[in-house]
Design a protein around this motif. Structure first.
Motif, PDB file in Angstrom:
ATOM      1  N   PHE A   1       9.305  71.038  50.900  1.00 40.60           N
ATOM      2  CA  PHE A   1       9.484  69.708  50.321  1.00 40.60           C
ATOM      3  C   PHE A   1      10.044  69.807  48.910  1.00 40.60           C
ATOM      4  O   PHE A   1      10.999  69.089  48.553  1.00 40.60           O
ATOM      5  CB  PHE A   1       8.152  68.958  50.314  1.00 40.60           C
ATOM      6  N   LEU A   2       9.489  70.702  48.105  1.00 41.14           N
ATOM      7  CA  LEU A   2       9.962  70.899  46.738  1.00 41.14           C
ATOM      8  C   LEU A   2      11.427  71.328  46.728  1.00 41.14           C
ATOM      9  O   LEU A   2      12.236  70.818  45.939  1.00 41.14           O
ATOM     10  CB  LEU A   2       9.094  71.958  46.042  1.00 41.14           C
ATOM     11  N   PHE A   3      11.792  72.235  47.618  1.00 40.90           N
ATOM     12  CA  PHE A   3      13.170  72.716  47.681  1.00 40.90           C
ATOM     13  C   PHE A   3      14.127  71.618  48.134  1.00 40.90           C
ATOM     14  O   PHE A   3      15.208  71.435  47.554  1.00 40.90           O
ATOM     15  CB  PHE A   3      13.274  73.911  48.629  1.00 40.90           C
ATOM     16  N   LEU A   4      13.757  70.868  49.186  1.00 46.67           N
ATOM     17  CA  LEU A   4      14.627  69.811  49.678  1.00 46.67           C
ATOM     18  C   LEU A   4      14.843  68.725  48.635  1.00 46.67           C
ATOM     19  O   LEU A   4      15.944  68.185  48.506  1.00 46.67           O
ATOM     20  CB  LEU A   4      14.034  69.200  50.951  1.00 46.67           C
ATOM     21  N   VAL A   5      13.804  68.420  47.869  1.00 51.79           N
ATOM     22  CA  VAL A   5      13.913  67.424  46.798  1.00 51.79           C
ATOM     23  C   VAL A   5      14.891  67.896  45.730  1.00 51.79           C
ATOM     24  O   VAL A   5      15.801  67.164  45.322  1.00 51.79           O
ATOM     25  CB  VAL A   5      12.529  67.131  46.186  1.00 51.79           C
TER      26      VAL A   5
ATOM     27  N   ILE B   1      19.627  82.195  52.713  1.00 53.86           N
ATOM     28  CA  ILE B   1      18.515  83.141  52.689  1.00 53.86           C
ATOM     29  C   ILE B   1      18.103  83.406  51.253  1.00 53.86           C
ATOM     30  O   ILE B   1      18.956  83.596  50.378  1.00 53.86           O
ATOM     31  CB  ILE B   1      18.927  84.473  53.356  1.00 53.86           C
ATOM     32  N   LEU B   2      16.800  83.423  51.014  1.00 53.70           N
ATOM     33  CA  LEU B   2      16.259  83.762  49.698  1.00 53.70           C
ATOM     34  C   LEU B   2      15.639  85.146  49.758  1.00 53.70           C
ATOM     35  O   LEU B   2      14.839  85.442  50.653  1.00 53.70           O
ATOM     36  CB  LEU B   2      15.198  82.733  49.287  1.00 53.70           C
ATOM     37  N   ILE B   3      16.006  86.006  48.800  1.00 52.61           N
ATOM     38  CA  ILE B   3      15.445  87.348  48.708  1.00 52.61           C
ATOM     39  C   ILE B   3      15.123  87.642  47.240  1.00 52.61           C
ATOM     40  O   ILE B   3      15.608  86.951  46.341  1.00 52.61           O
ATOM     41  CB  ILE B   3      16.418  88.430  49.253  1.00 52.61           C
ATOM     42  N   PRO B   4      14.313  88.666  46.957  1.00 46.89           N
ATOM     43  CA  PRO B   4      14.087  89.059  45.554  1.00 46.89           C
ATOM     44  C   PRO B   4      15.386  89.514  44.913  1.00 46.89           C
ATOM     45  O   PRO B   4      16.219  90.153  45.562  1.00 46.89           O
ATOM     46  CB  PRO B   4      13.088  90.220  45.673  1.00 46.89           C
ATOM     47  N   ILE B   5      15.557  89.206  43.646  1.00 41.31           N
ATOM     48  CA  ILE B   5      16.802  89.553  42.954  1.00 41.31           C
ATOM     49  C   ILE B   5      17.012  91.064  42.915  1.00 41.31           C
ATOM     50  O   ILE B   5      18.153  91.543  42.891  1.00 41.31           O
ATOM     51  CB  ILE B   5      16.807  88.963  41.520  1.00 41.31           C
TER      52      ILE B   5
ATOM     53  N   ASN C   1       7.525  85.899  45.062  1.00 41.84           N
ATOM     54  CA  ASN C   1       6.223  86.331  45.580  1.00 41.84           C
ATOM     55  C   ASN C   1       5.319  85.142  45.905  1.00 41.84           C
ATOM     56  O   ASN C   1       4.574  85.174  46.893  1.00 41.84           O
ATOM     57  CB  ASN C   1       5.534  87.262  44.587  1.00 41.84           C
ATOM     58  N   GLU C   2       5.374  84.107  45.079  1.00 41.64           N
ATOM     59  CA  GLU C   2       4.580  82.905  45.351  1.00 41.64           C
ATOM     60  C   GLU C   2       5.059  82.222  46.632  1.00 41.64           C
ATOM     61  O   GLU C   2       4.245  81.772  47.457  1.00 41.64           O
ATOM     62  CB  GLU C   2       4.671  81.942  44.169  1.00 41.64           C
ATOM     63  N   LEU C   3       6.366  82.143  46.800  1.00 41.45           N
ATOM     64  CA  LEU C   3       6.917  81.544  48.016  1.00 41.45           C
ATOM     65  C   LEU C   3       6.580  82.390  49.243  1.00 41.45           C
ATOM     66  O   LEU C   3       6.290  81.852  50.323  1.00 41.45           O
ATOM     67  CB  LEU C   3       8.433  81.395  47.888  1.00 41.45           C
ATOM     68  N   TRP C   4       6.598  83.699  49.071  1.00 39.20           N
ATOM     69  CA  TRP C   4       6.294  84.606  50.177  1.00 39.20           C
ATOM     70  C   TRP C   4       4.833  84.454  50.620  1.00 39.20           C
ATOM     71  O   TRP C   4       4.532  84.524  51.814  1.00 39.20           O
ATOM     72  CB  TRP C   4       6.594  86.038  49.768  1.00 39.20           C
TER      73      TRP C   4
ATOM     74  N   TYR D   1      10.977  84.248  58.940  1.00 42.39           N
ATOM     75  CA  TYR D   1      10.112  83.665  57.924  1.00 42.39           C
ATOM     76  C   TYR D   1      10.842  82.559  57.173  1.00 42.39           C
ATOM     77  O   TYR D   1      12.035  82.674  56.873  1.00 42.39           O
ATOM     78  CB  TYR D   1       9.644  84.746  56.945  1.00 42.39           C
ATOM     79  N   PHE D   2      10.106  81.499  56.875  1.00 41.90           N
ATOM     80  CA  PHE D   2      10.695  80.398  56.117  1.00 41.90           C
ATOM     81  C   PHE D   2       9.624  79.759  55.243  1.00 41.90           C
ATOM     82  O   PHE D   2       8.448  80.132  55.287  1.00 41.90           O
ATOM     83  CB  PHE D   2      11.361  79.383  57.048  1.00 41.90           C
ATOM     84  N   LEU D   3      10.038  78.783  54.423  1.00 43.07           N
ATOM     85  CA  LEU D   3       9.174  78.230  53.387  1.00 43.07           C
ATOM     86  C   LEU D   3       7.977  77.481  53.967  1.00 43.07           C
ATOM     87  O   LEU D   3       8.067  76.846  55.015  1.00 43.07           O
ATOM     88  CB  LEU D   3       9.968  77.287  52.489  1.00 43.07           C
ATOM     89  N   GLY D   4       6.862  77.547  53.216  1.00 45.22           N
ATOM     90  CA  GLY D   4       5.722  76.710  53.539  1.00 45.22           C
ATOM     91  C   GLY D   4       6.090  75.247  53.395  1.00 45.22           C
ATOM     92  O   GLY D   4       7.074  74.902  52.744  1.00 45.22           O
ATOM     93  N   LYS D   5       5.304  74.357  54.002  1.00 40.56           N
ATOM     94  CA  LYS D   5       5.664  72.942  54.049  1.00 40.56           C
ATOM     95  C   LYS D   5       5.848  72.341  52.660  1.00 40.56           C
ATOM     96  O   LYS D   5       6.816  71.628  52.404  1.00 40.56           O
ATOM     97  CB  LYS D   5       4.593  72.160  54.816  1.00 40.56           C
ATOM     98  N   GLU D   6       4.919  72.598  51.759  1.00 45.14           N
ATOM     99  CA  GLU D   6       5.004  72.002  50.428  1.00 45.14           C
ATOM    100  C   GLU D   6       6.140  72.629  49.626  1.00 45.14           C
ATOM    101  O   GLU D   6       6.827  71.932  48.866  1.00 45.14           O
ATOM    102  CB  GLU D   6       3.671  72.161  49.691  1.00 45.14           C
TER     103      GLU D   6
END
Length: 391
Positions: free
Chosen positions: A228-232, A138-142, A204-207, A220-225
């Motif tokens: 892709f950036l995260f998986l790479v 899970i990703l959250i704000p620091i 915030n950009e990811l959100w 909620y989860f990441l947008g497609k692009e």
């Protein structure tokens, strides 16, 4: 794809090559899998071990119907079937836990994005049973990390051993792990996608680009692009030592996304060489179709070299904690850094910035934590000595 470049696969075991072919098979080329020499002299015990290590056994089992079971020993099919059922049950349990964690955080005004797990399996495979997941990421704000920890502790989770020192959370760490002793679940709370100083989108950009799953409650989860950036970056950082991560790339590309936008993201966050590496590996090992905007990334020499380097980790059935201690892996991590500045900062943080291991080696009162900076070389050396003399 550069037709003049091919990965050197000569030293790969035949069992791993068979796994590649099974993953690549579809209704149009399943006849290729019926070639007698492909299945001859296979060590089926080793085949099963590789399938488990690379976490692709559910996907392989799903392909057996088109291969023809007469080519595969019955005990192999039965073993994979049992593993497939067990994984399906695990993914269903994780799905329930994912929904509960999502509700818990959202009720307490903590925004969260699921990075992996059942929601990603459903999105890119179309079936949660086809992908494995041992935990939830899970990703959250620091700024919400301490609040999230309090919620998880009250929810029955326990934090892994370790203590952050001297703002280590910001400069040297990106996540913390929690386990639930009764449920047996593991959960990682991230506040960065990648280790500092890697360039990456803000939360915030990811959100803003987030997607909402079709589970019972909003997840909620990441947008497609962004995904892709995260998986790479995630696969590259781990040397692609599990084929599951390449299979994720393969399935995501087959489903389709905005490649022009993904290429812009890769350029913005200095990831052209990593994107090229992933695409070369996926296309040559899994026959992933590479076209459109991303095709140009596969002709870069740096991407080719990194793709070939990753084959060292793909071919060895070795867990990450062992791989990470090798000189080959340390050199590889240095090579994937996007710039000399990143390499310099990485070198400094690795050698000189204190960590929780230093606290565990020598406990100092909080007002003396600054001493960990000059003491770190000695504490690091002491751990090496103790490790070397242990039986």
């Amino acid at each position: 794809m550069d037709t003049n470049f091919s990965l050197d696969l000569d030293l790969l075991p035949k069992e791993l090559m068979l796994i590649f072919e099974i993953i690549k098979a579809d209704n149009d080329d399943c006849i290729q899998l019926k070639k007698p020499d492909l299945f001859s002299d296979i060590d089926w015990k080793y085949f099963l071990e590789l399938a488990r290590h690379h976490r692709v056994y559910p996907f392989i089992y799903s392909k057996f119907k088109m291969i023809g079971e007469e080519r595969i020993p019955s005990h192999v099919i039965q073993t994979l079937y049992q593993e497939y059922k067990k994984n399906t049950f695990q993914m269903l349990l994780l799905s329930g836990e994912m929904e509960q964690i999502s509700e818990l955080f959202m009720e307490n005004q903590i925004r969260l994005l699921f990075l992996k797990g059942p929601v990603i399996a459903a999105d890119i495979y179309g079936d949660i049973s086809l992908r494995t997941s041992k935990d939830l990421d899970i990703l959250i704000p620091i700024t919400d990390v301490e609040k999230a920890e309090e919620l998880l502790l009250n929810f029955g989770y326990e934090r892994e051993v370790g203590e952050f020192v001297l703002n280590q959370r910001k400069w040297k760490s990106r996540h913390v792990t929690y386990t639930h002793p009764q449920k047996g679940f593991e959960l990682e709370i991230h506040w960065r996608l990648n280790p500092y100083p890697t360039k990456e989108p803000t939360f915030n950009e990811l959100w803003q680009n987030k997607r909402v799953s079709t589970f019972t409650s909003p997840v909620y989860f990441l947008g497609k692009e962004d995904l892709f950036l995260f998986l790479v970056s995630h696969g590259a950082r781990h040397g692609w030592f599990r084929l599951r991560w390449l299979l994720d790339i393969d399935q995501l590309l087959r489903k389709g996304f905005d490649q022009e936008k993904a290429k812009i993201f890769l350029k913005r966050y200095q990831g052209f060489h990593l994107g090229g590496q992933a695409l070369i590996l996926a296309s040559q090992l899994l026959n992933t179709p590479i076209n459109g905007e991303l095709h140009s990334l596969t002709v870069e020499n740096r991407s080719k070299k990194l793709a070939q380097y990753a084959m060292l980790f793909i071919k060895e059935m070795v867990p990450l904690h062992i791989i990470s201690s090798t000189n080959e892996y340390r050199r590889y991590l240095f090579l994937i850094k996007s710039s000399n500045l990143q390499k310099t900062i990485h070198f400094f943080l690795l050698l000189f910035y204190p960590s929780s291991m230093d606290v565990m080696t020598l406990r100092l009162p909080k007002h003396l934590h600054f001493l960990y900076f000059p003491l770190r070389p000695f504490l690091w050396s002491w751990r090496k000595v103790v490790k070397s003399i242990k039986p």
